[in-house]
Structure formats: structure tokens, C-alpha cells
Design an enzyme around this catalytic site. Structure first.
Site, PDB file in Angstrom:
ATOM      1  N   GLY A  25       0.808  -1.215   0.000  1.00 37.14           N
ATOM      2  CA  GLY A  25       0.000   0.000   0.000  1.00 37.14           C
ATOM      3  C   GLY A  25       0.838   1.260   0.000  1.00 37.14           C
ATOM      4  CB  SER A 115      -1.745 -13.895  -2.887  1.00 37.19           C
ATOM      5  OG  SER A 115      -0.728 -14.829  -2.573  1.00 37.19           O
ATOM      6  CB  SER A 116       1.588 -16.237  -6.639  1.00 37.86           C
ATOM      7  OG  SER A 116       2.390 -16.300  -5.472  1.00 37.86           O
ATOM      8  CB  CYS A 117      -0.787 -18.644  -2.114  1.00 36.91           C
ATOM      9  SG  CYS A 117      -1.882 -17.497  -1.296  1.00 36.91           S
ATOM     10  CE1 TYR A 144      -3.432 -12.969   2.420  1.00 34.41           C
ATOM     11  CE2 TYR A 144      -2.174 -13.999   0.655  1.00 34.41           C
ATOM     12  CZ  TYR A 144      -2.631 -12.864   1.290  1.00 34.41           C
ATOM     13  OH  TYR A 144      -2.297 -11.624   0.807  1.00 34.41           O
ATOM     14  CE  LYS A 148      -5.178 -11.221  -0.561  1.00 34.16           C
ATOM     15  NZ  LYS A 148      -5.496  -9.778  -0.669  1.00 34.16           N
ATOM     16  N   PRO A 171       0.054 -10.749  -7.925  1.00 34.90           N
ATOM     17  CG  PRO A 171       0.326  -8.934  -6.528  1.00 34.90           C
ATOM     18  CD  PRO A 171      -0.627 -10.039  -6.846  1.00 34.90           C
ATOM     19  CG  LEU A 174       4.317  -8.373  -3.615  1.00 33.51           C
ATOM     20  CD1 LEU A 174       3.230  -7.411  -3.172  1.00 33.51           C
ATOM     21  CD2 LEU A 174       4.866  -7.972  -4.977  1.00 33.51           C
ATOM     22  CG  HIS A 187       5.774 -13.052   3.052  1.00 28.92           C
ATOM     23  ND1 HIS A 187       5.071 -11.868   3.147  1.00 28.92           N
ATOM     24  CD2 HIS A 187       4.845 -14.029   2.872  1.00 28.92           C
ATOM     25  CE1 HIS A 187       3.777 -12.120   3.007  1.00 28.92           C
ATOM     26  NE2 HIS A 187       3.610 -13.415   2.837  1.00 28.92           N
TER      27      HIS A 187
END
Length: 339
Positions: A25, A115-117, A144, A148, A171, A174, A187
Site C-alpha cells: 500500500g 496473491s500467487s498462492c 489465505y 483471495k 503478484p 513481494l 515472508h
């Protein structure tokens, strides 16, 4: 799928960055500062995005033209495993409240950050957008991921039923300035930077890394992701999701060695194969985004150097020695970037 540009004029627009104090953000706010628009924000102690009525009231009172929805509860493998209910319920609530209120308030455009997950654990690599909902998620972050997925589908549903110009972007992993440098709940890159930094300072002989080191991950510097999101805001309008990635992945072993170089660590790196390491590989296809005209330009090493420099400048030695971030993570059940 062929993609075409759909210009959206930001000039004079009021843009609400939801999650402006989080890593992504804050990067979005930095990027929007160069646009001819008004950035509006609200702090978490003023507005809890998990509460529906306050969100609707705030939206009616402030009337943003655009919403950049980057608010979320985030964390690494350990935080996701410890607090599944919070990662699912908090993210579902944040997304639903903001998306619904935006539709009711007549917001001109909303960008939802996923998210890519959301992709299956064993998806073909690189993962293109059509892989969504084609297989089982990675167990270590499925709560998660499910939240998403629901957010992306909600945006598509409001577009289909009400004609809302709501888009979703996915994305890769990150990292960058503003990240959460806790060795337990953050992460992989901030956790590595913190642990290898501490090991360098204490002259530790060994740093232990979870897993075998063979899992491969793609990493996206947060300011590049913010640039891609603003690019999509200004040029894309479709119910189809769009990946944002660097196009390059590395093994966790290679990442650990890079972080050791960046932090000047000279000891040994050991791998604990009794610990989970997540999906074997996750690399996003960026063909759709490339067709629109955006590509990543920053190398992983340069991004790591910038992130470590920010880390050193932002946290004094006393904060580091006290264990910055760990206590707040335990109290707040992961990291809630809702402001």
C-alpha cells in the site's frame, strides 16, 4: 487470450489506497504521487475494514473515485499454519466489505490485489491465469489463498451483474521497503534478511533454513509491483485476472546464498529437511501483462540490496536487539495491513 488496452484517466480522481501503511500500500501511494490525482487514506484506528457498517459509512462520506485494495492480513508459512481462522475470516471480511461498499458508492474503478498462492500447488510452470481453480492449493497457505480467490471472484461477479469496473491482479512474492522483518511470522526474504543480519552481527557459525532449499520461488520488488498495478488501473478493464511477476525464479538455497552475500554473512548455511517448505515451484507467466506493455526491469540482487539498505536505515541497533516485530506479531495474530 489476446488483451487490449482500455484507457482510464486518473486526472483529478480521488484514489483511496486501502492498506496504505502496509508494504504494498505504501508503495502504491508512492507511485500514485507522480499522477495527477488525489490520494486519500484512513488509519486502522479510525476504520476497521473487518466491520461492514463502518466501511459503508466511510465510503459514502468520502466518495473515492478509485479504490486500490491492498489491505490484507499477511504472513509467512508459520503464521498461516498457526492462525488459519484469522487468515481466512479477516481477509474475507476486508475484501467483501470494501468491494461491496465500493459498488454501492458507485466507485469508477477498483483494483483488487490477490496473491500467487491462489494457484494449485502442482500447477504447470510458469503458471498462467487459466490455472486458477484447476487443482488443490498448497496446504501451508490455503486459507489465505481461498480468501483471495473469493475476492477475485467477487470482483468478477460485481462486474458481471452490475457492470462495475473492478479488476484483479495476482503478484508474485513481494519484498522491499516497508516489509515485516520478523524471523518467525514474516515472508521468506524479510525473514532471511533479518536472520542473516543478526547472524552477521553476532558472528554466528550457522544459519538454519527450513526445508531442503530446492523449492523455487519468484520474487517481485514492491515498487515494481506498485508500478504494474497503476499501469493496470490506467490501461486494463476485464474480468480476467492478470499476473504480475518478474519472470525469473530462484531456489531457496540460491536465495539464502544471495542474502548471505548482501548481509556479509560468512558462516555456514544448513537446511532442516524436517520443516515444511511449501509448493515445489511457483513462477508466474507474465505473457498477459507483457501483451499490455509492462515488464519487470529490476534484478533480484538489486532489489535485495535496496531492501537491506532500507532495513538498516529504518531500524536502530536497539530495536534489532530487542527482537523488532516478533512480539507485535504474536499479539496481533500475523500481520494485518488494513491501513
Amino acid at each position: 487470450m489476446a488483451v487490449t488496452a482500455m484507457p482510464f484517466d486518473l486526472s483529478g480522481r480521488r484514489v483511496w489506497v486501502a492498506g496504505h501503511r502496509g508494504m504494498l500500500g505504501s508503495a502504491i501511494a508512492r507511485r500514485l504521487a507522480s499522477e495527477h490525482c488525489e490520494i486519500i487514506t484512513v488509519d486502522r484506528d479510525e476504520l476497521d475494514l473487518r466491520r461492514q457498517q463502518p466501511v459503508e459509512d466511510w465510503m459514502r462520506a468520502n466518495r473515492p473515485d478509485v479504490v486500490m485494495l491492498a489491505a490484507a492480513r499477511v504472513g509467512g508459512v508459520q503464521a498461516n499454519s498457526r492462525y488459519p481462522a484469522n487468515f481466512l475470516s479477516d481477509n474475507l471480511a476486508i475484501q467483501n466489505n470494501v468491494i461491496r461498499a465500493a459498488a454501492e458508492a458507485g466507485v469508477a474503478k477498483l483494483v483488487f490485489v490477490s496473491s500467487s498462492c491462489v494457484y494449485p500447488r502442482l500447477a504447470d510452470q510458469p503458471i498462467d491465469e487459466d490455472a486458477l481453480l484447476t487443482g488443490l492449493l498448497e496446504p501451508t497457505n490455503r486459507w489465505y489463498g481461498i480468501a483471495k480467490i473469493a475476492g477475485m471472484l467477487e470482483c468478477a461477479a460485481f462486474r458481471e451483474q452490475h457492470g462495475c469496473d473492478f479488476i484483479s491482479a495476482v503478484p508474485g512474492n513481494l519484498f522491499g521497503p516497508g516489509d515485516y522483518f520478523d524471523t518467525e511470522n514474516s515472508h521468506v526474504i524479510p525473514a532471511f534478511l533479518r536472520r542473516f543480519h543478526d547472524a552477521t552481527v553476532s558472528k554466528a557459525d550457522v544459519v538454519t533454513v527450513w526445508g531442503s532449499g530446492s523449492a523455487r520461488r519468484e520474487f517481485v520488488y514492491v515498487d515494481e509491483c506498485a508500478d504494474a498495478l497503476v499501469f493496470l488501473l490506467k490501461s486494463y478493464s476485464s474480468g480476467e485476472i492478470v499476473n504480475i511477476g518478474s519472470g525469473v525464479d530462484v531456489s531457496i538455497r540460491e536465495l539464502a546464498e544471495l542474502v548471505a552475500e548482501v548481509t556479509s554473512y560468512r558462516g555456514r548455511i544448513e537446511f532442516d529437511t524436517t520443516r515444511p517448505e511449501g509448493a515445489p515451484r511457483r513462477l508466474l507467466s507474465t505473457e498477459r501483462l507483457s501483451q499490455l506493455g509492462w515488464r519487470s526491469r529490476l534484478s533480484l540482487r538489486e532489489g535485495l540490496d535496496r531492501t537491506y539498505k532500507w532495513f538498516l536505515e529504518s531500524h536502530d541497533a536497539g530495536a534489532l536487539l530487542r527482537g523488532y516485530g516478533a512480539d507485535s506479531a504474536s499479539r496481533d495474530v500475523g500481520k494485518l495491513q488494513s491501513t
